[in-house]
Write a protein that holds these residues in place. Sequence first.
Motif, PDB file in Angstrom:
ATOM      1  N   THR A   1      44.084 -59.321  42.916  1.00  0.00           N
ATOM      2  CA  THR A   1      45.306 -59.260  43.090  1.00  0.00           C
ATOM      3  C   THR A   1      45.802 -60.774  42.489  1.00  0.00           C
ATOM      4  N   PHE A   2      47.003 -60.797  41.996  1.00  0.00           N
ATOM      5  CA  PHE A   2      47.615 -61.920  41.383  1.00  0.00           C
ATOM      6  C   PHE A   2      48.943 -62.347  42.238  1.00  0.00           C
ATOM      7  N   SER A   3      48.986 -63.733  42.326  1.00  0.00           N
ATOM      8  CA  SER A   3      49.988 -63.993  43.113  1.00  0.00           C
ATOM      9  C   SER A   3      51.454 -63.772  42.310  1.00  0.00           C
ATOM     10  N   ASN A   4      51.287 -64.446  41.021  1.00  0.00           N
ATOM     11  CA  ASN A   4      52.517 -63.862  40.051  1.00  0.00           C
ATOM     12  C   ASN A   4      52.074 -62.669  39.010  1.00  0.00           C
ATOM     13  N   ALA A   5      52.929 -61.624  39.206  1.00  0.00           N
ATOM     14  CA  ALA A   5      52.399 -60.696  38.364  1.00  0.00           C
ATOM     15  C   ALA A   5      53.637 -59.670  38.264  1.00  0.00           C
ATOM     16  N   ILE A   6      53.657 -58.988  37.139  1.00  0.00           N
ATOM     17  CA  ILE A   6      54.890 -58.157  36.831  1.00  0.00           C
ATOM     18  C   ILE A   6      54.021 -56.918  37.015  1.00  0.00           C
ATOM     19  N   MET A   7      55.038 -55.922  37.684  1.00  0.00           N
ATOM     20  CA  MET A   7      54.590 -54.543  37.887  1.00  0.00           C
ATOM     21  C   MET A   7      55.673 -53.601  37.075  1.00  0.00           C
ATOM     22  N   ALA A   8      55.108 -52.763  36.432  1.00  0.00           N
ATOM     23  CA  ALA A   8      56.243 -51.823  35.611  1.00  0.00           C
ATOM     24  C   ALA A   8      55.849 -50.494  35.710  1.00  0.00           C
ATOM     25  N   TRP A   9      56.937 -49.738  35.152  1.00  0.00           N
ATOM     26  CA  TRP A   9      56.628 -48.189  34.970  1.00  0.00           C
ATOM     27  C   TRP A   9      57.058 -48.033  33.624  1.00  0.00           C
ATOM     28  N   PHE A  10      56.124 -47.339  32.736  1.00  0.00           N
ATOM     29  CA  PHE A  10      56.324 -46.948  31.512  1.00  0.00           C
ATOM     30  C   PHE A  10      56.334 -45.281  31.423  1.00  0.00           C
ATOM     31  N   ARG A  11      56.981 -44.730  30.322  1.00  0.00           N
ATOM     32  CA  ARG A  11      56.782 -43.208  30.268  1.00  0.00           C
ATOM     33  C   ARG A  11      56.358 -42.976  28.815  1.00  0.00           C
ATOM     34  N   GLN A  12      55.957 -41.750  28.552  1.00  0.00           N
ATOM     35  CA  GLN A  12      55.626 -41.185  27.196  1.00  0.00           C
ATOM     36  C   GLN A  12      55.609 -39.735  27.240  1.00  0.00           C
ATOM     37  N   ALA A  13      56.445 -39.495  26.419  1.00  0.00           N
ATOM     38  CA  ALA A  13      56.988 -38.169  26.189  1.00  0.00           C
ATOM     39  C   ALA A  13      55.942 -37.534  24.913  1.00  0.00           C
ATOM     40  N   PRO A  14      55.747 -36.031  24.865  1.00  0.00           N
ATOM     41  CA  PRO A  14      55.159 -35.697  23.646  1.00  0.00           C
ATOM     42  C   PRO A  14      55.763 -35.910  22.441  1.00  0.00           C
ATOM     43  N   GLY A  15      54.781 -36.541  21.527  1.00  0.00           N
ATOM     44  CA  GLY A  15      55.412 -37.027  20.006  1.00  0.00           C
ATOM     45  C   GLY A  15      56.215 -38.235  19.857  1.00  0.00           C
ATOM     46  N   LYS A  16      56.246 -38.948  21.108  1.00  0.00           N
ATOM     47  CA  LYS A  16      57.070 -40.221  21.138  1.00  0.00           C
ATOM     48  C   LYS A  16      56.282 -41.418  21.550  1.00  0.00           C
ATOM     49  N   GLU A  17      56.600 -42.537  21.371  1.00  0.00           N
ATOM     50  CA  GLU A  17      56.181 -43.671  21.919  1.00  0.00           C
ATOM     51  C   GLU A  17      56.297 -44.038  23.183  1.00  0.00           C
ATOM     52  N   ARG A  18      55.179 -45.022  23.708  1.00  0.00           N
ATOM     53  CA  ARG A  18      55.488 -45.296  25.283  1.00  0.00           C
ATOM     54  C   ARG A  18      56.631 -45.950  25.414  1.00  0.00           C
ATOM     55  N   GLU A  19      57.470 -45.907  26.390  1.00  0.00           N
ATOM     56  CA  GLU A  19      58.705 -46.812  26.464  1.00  0.00           C
ATOM     57  C   GLU A  19      58.831 -47.228  27.881  1.00  0.00           C
ATOM     58  N   PHE A  20      59.369 -48.320  27.994  1.00  0.00           N
ATOM     59  CA  PHE A  20      59.719 -49.090  29.230  1.00  0.00           C
ATOM     60  C   PHE A  20      60.453 -48.221  30.016  1.00  0.00           C
ATOM     61  N   VAL A  21      60.312 -48.425  31.177  1.00  0.00           N
ATOM     62  CA  VAL A  21      61.409 -47.617  32.483  1.00  0.00           C
ATOM     63  C   VAL A  21      61.922 -48.829  33.326  1.00  0.00           C
ATOM     64  N   ALA A  22      60.953 -49.384  33.875  1.00  0.00           N
ATOM     65  CA  ALA A  22      61.373 -50.340  35.005  1.00  0.00           C
ATOM     66  C   ALA A  22      60.417 -51.572  35.190  1.00  0.00           C
ATOM     67  N   ALA A  23      60.671 -52.576  35.685  1.00  0.00           N
ATOM     68  CA  ALA A  23      59.696 -53.649  36.190  1.00  0.00           C
ATOM     69  C   ALA A  23      60.122 -54.338  37.596  1.00  0.00           C
ATOM     70  N   ILE A  24      59.325 -55.037  38.026  1.00  0.00           N
ATOM     71  CA  ILE A  24      59.642 -55.669  39.163  1.00  0.00           C
ATOM     72  C   ILE A  24      58.562 -56.788  39.287  1.00  0.00           C
ATOM     73  N   ARG A  25      59.030 -58.218  40.142  1.00  0.00           N
ATOM     74  CA  ARG A  25      57.912 -59.106  40.012  1.00  0.00           C
ATOM     75  C   ARG A  25      57.356 -58.794  41.563  1.00  0.00           C
ATOM     76  N   ARG A  26      56.086 -59.275  41.623  1.00  0.00           N
ATOM     77  CA  ARG A  26      55.452 -59.203  42.741  1.00  0.00           C
ATOM     78  C   ARG A  26      55.773 -60.024  43.691  1.00  0.00           C
ATOM     79  N   ILE A  27      56.242 -61.330  43.316  1.00  0.00           N
ATOM     80  CA  ILE A  27      56.578 -62.133  44.204  1.00  0.00           C
ATOM     81  C   ILE A  27      58.199 -62.392  43.806  1.00  0.00           C
ATOM     82  N   GLY A  28      59.121 -62.451  44.696  1.00  0.00           N
ATOM     83  CA  GLY A  28      60.429 -63.003  44.217  1.00  0.00           C
ATOM     84  C   GLY A  28      61.368 -62.016  44.009  1.00  0.00           C
ATOM     85  N   SER A  29      62.521 -62.227  43.298  1.00  0.00           N
ATOM     86  CA  SER A  29      63.607 -61.016  43.381  1.00  0.00           C
ATOM     87  C   SER A  29      63.445 -60.450  41.991  1.00  0.00           C
ATOM     88  N   GLY A  30      64.438 -59.531  41.675  1.00  0.00           N
ATOM     89  CA  GLY A  30      64.491 -59.192  40.331  1.00  0.00           C
ATOM     90  C   GLY A  30      64.159 -57.896  40.135  1.00  0.00           C
TER      91      GLY A  30
END
Length: 123
Positions: free
Chosen positions: A28-57
Amino acid sequence: QVQLVESGGGLVQTGGSLRLSCAASGRTFSNAIMAWFRQAPGKEREFVAAIRRIGSGTYYADSVKGRFTISRDNAKNTVYLQMNSLKPEDTAVYYCAAKPSLVVVTTADYDYWGQGTQVTVSS
């Protein structure tokens, strides 16, 4: 090493809801970004959402803003994606990703990835 395991995908009708979970194990990392991506058939992987492990935002793609909510439970090393008002265009394989960083990035430049979970929204 970090292992990420997603769960919670499935088949839902338009307007329905699903909650995805991403359980992290290993290093585990104290400072890390966790994110969700998605990929539909025939499309590139795209960003959905992200959150910091520590702190707000939290950060969202415009296409999901107001419908999806990312959250975390550090005690459980788990990140969630609550998806409401689902649309057929949300159909994709959803991936959890992690990056030891203080800076949120919306490109697929993450160090660790889960295996993905399928979300299918029927019309």
